[in-house]
Design an enzyme around this catalytic site. Structure first.
Site, PDB file in Angstrom:
ATOM      1  CG  HIS A  40      -1.825   1.099   1.381  1.00  0.00           C
ATOM      2  ND1 HIS A  40      -1.833   1.930   2.486  1.00  0.00           N
ATOM      3  CD2 HIS A  40      -2.801   1.543   0.565  1.00  0.00           C
ATOM      4  CE1 HIS A  40      -2.786   2.833   2.344  1.00  0.00           C
ATOM      5  NE2 HIS A  40      -3.393   2.625   1.185  1.00  0.00           N
ATOM      6  NE  ARG A  41      -1.852   5.770   0.888  1.00  0.00           N
ATOM      7  CZ  ARG A  41      -2.435   6.480   1.848  1.00  0.00           C
ATOM      8  NH1 ARG A  41      -1.693   7.258   2.623  1.00  0.00           N
ATOM      9  NH2 ARG A  41      -3.733   6.433   2.032  1.00  0.00           N
ATOM     10  CD  GLU A  62      -2.968   1.887  -3.160  1.00  0.00           C
ATOM     11  OE1 GLU A  62      -3.938   2.635  -3.339  1.00  0.00           O
ATOM     12  OE2 GLU A  62      -1.987   2.214  -2.436  1.00  0.00           O
ATOM     13  CG  ASP A  97      -2.789   6.864  -3.652  1.00  0.00           C
ATOM     14  OD1 ASP A  97      -3.919   6.373  -3.566  1.00  0.00           O
ATOM     15  OD2 ASP A  97      -1.879   6.647  -2.824  1.00  0.00           O
ATOM     16  CG  HIS A 105      -3.301   9.299  -0.230  1.00  0.00           C
ATOM     17  ND1 HIS A 105      -3.949  10.156   0.643  1.00  0.00           N
ATOM     18  CD2 HIS A 105      -4.123   8.242  -0.413  1.00  0.00           C
ATOM     19  CE1 HIS A 105      -5.114   9.625   0.974  1.00  0.00           C
ATOM     20  NE2 HIS A 105      -5.248   8.472   0.340  1.00  0.00           N
ATOM     21  CD  GLU A 127      -7.293   5.325  -4.382  1.00  0.00           C
ATOM     22  OE1 GLU A 127      -8.172   6.116  -3.965  1.00  0.00           O
ATOM     23  OE2 GLU A 127      -6.552   4.660  -3.638  1.00  0.00           O
ATOM     24  CE  LYS A 143      -6.513   9.846  -3.428  1.00  0.00           C
ATOM     25  NZ  LYS A 143      -7.137   9.060  -2.328  1.00  0.00           N
ATOM     26  CG  ASP A 184      -0.009   0.542   5.518  1.00  0.00           C
ATOM     27  OD1 ASP A 184      -0.162   0.924   4.349  1.00  0.00           O
ATOM     28  OD2 ASP A 184      -0.711   0.961   6.469  1.00  0.00           O
TER      29      ASP A 184
END
Length: 245
Positions: A9-10, A36, A38, A51, A111, A113, A231
């Site tokens: 995640h990120r 993943e 953003d 993000h 993702e 945004k 994470d």
């Protein structure tokens, strides 16, 4: 269970500044099979991996991403806010991430945004970039803005999409088919084994977020999810390879 996609995640955001190349590199070192991230857009139309709509939290800059040029964003420090060891870390572009992952077999979840700031042309630019790097088969485009996902499917039916949502949407697998989505990117509490099975019968898979507890990871893997967004990719890697749980 080893086929479960381990989405960082990120990047490895528990021990590195989120959405930086340092975080992406560390994620793969820790066994992540997916990343993943953003994406937003600079004033001059570059695809920026960050993000927040604002620069303030994760960079040395201030104000909205959309109001700054790529050149201006490139001068910002995106690491010191997290730890002094990461001083000088930069905000990356989508091109940098795809260039890094394209020869590694990594799945990349992008993702969009575009819920607070509506970036005109974001879908087209992301798809163009994915095609440029030949990553159509290894990218999933997700968003809380499901109109954007419908647009992506119309532009690029060959690229997978995932609907992001928080709550227990009723028969979400039927709704997802109206959007043309391939995956359900549900908040971790909106996933039950029977729902996973019903979704699978409609050709849809679950990739829940953000799952940081080992017991929750095990529960979701046993429920049959196809991927987990976390994470802590090292913890999930350990569970997938019998090193914990």
């Amino acid at each position: 269970m080893t086929k479960v996609i381990n989405f960082a995640h990120r990047g490895s955001s528990a021990i590195c500044p989120e959405n930086t190349m340092a975080a992406f590199h560390k994620a793969l070192e820790q066994g992540a099979t997916g990343i993943e991230t953003d994406v937003q857009m600079s004033r001059d139309g570059r695809l920026v991996l960050i993000h927040d709509e604002m620069l303030n939290r994760t960079t040395s800059g201030k104000g909205l991403v959309k109001d700054h040029s790529w050149s201006e964003i490139g001068q910002l420090d995106a690491g010191s806010w997290f730890h002094e060891d990461f001083q000088g870390e930069k905000v990356p572009s989508l091109e940098q991430l795809l260039d890094f992952t394209r020869d590694k077999g990594t799945i990349v979840n992008i993702e969009l945004k575009n819920g607070v700031v509506l970036y005109p042309g974001l879908e087209e630019r992301v798809i163009e970039c994915v095609r440029q790097y030949g990553m159509e088969e290894r990218v999933i485009i997700s968003s809380f803005n499901h109109y954007a996902l419908v647009k992506c499917k119309a532009l690029a039916p060959e690229i997978s999409t995932g609907i992001l949502y928080m709550e227990g949407l009723y028969e979400v697998w039927d709704y997802a088919q109206t959007v043309g989505a391939d995956a359900l990117h549900a908040f971790k509490y909106a996933v039950l084994p029977e729902w996973v099975e019903q979704a699978r019968s409609k050709g849809l898979v679950y990739h829940p977020f953000t799952v940081n507890d080992a017991k929750e990871m095990m529960h979701l893997m046993q429920a049959g999810v196809a991927g987990i967004i976390t994470d802590f990719p090292d913890v999930l890697h350990g569970l997938l390879h019998g090193e914990g749980g």
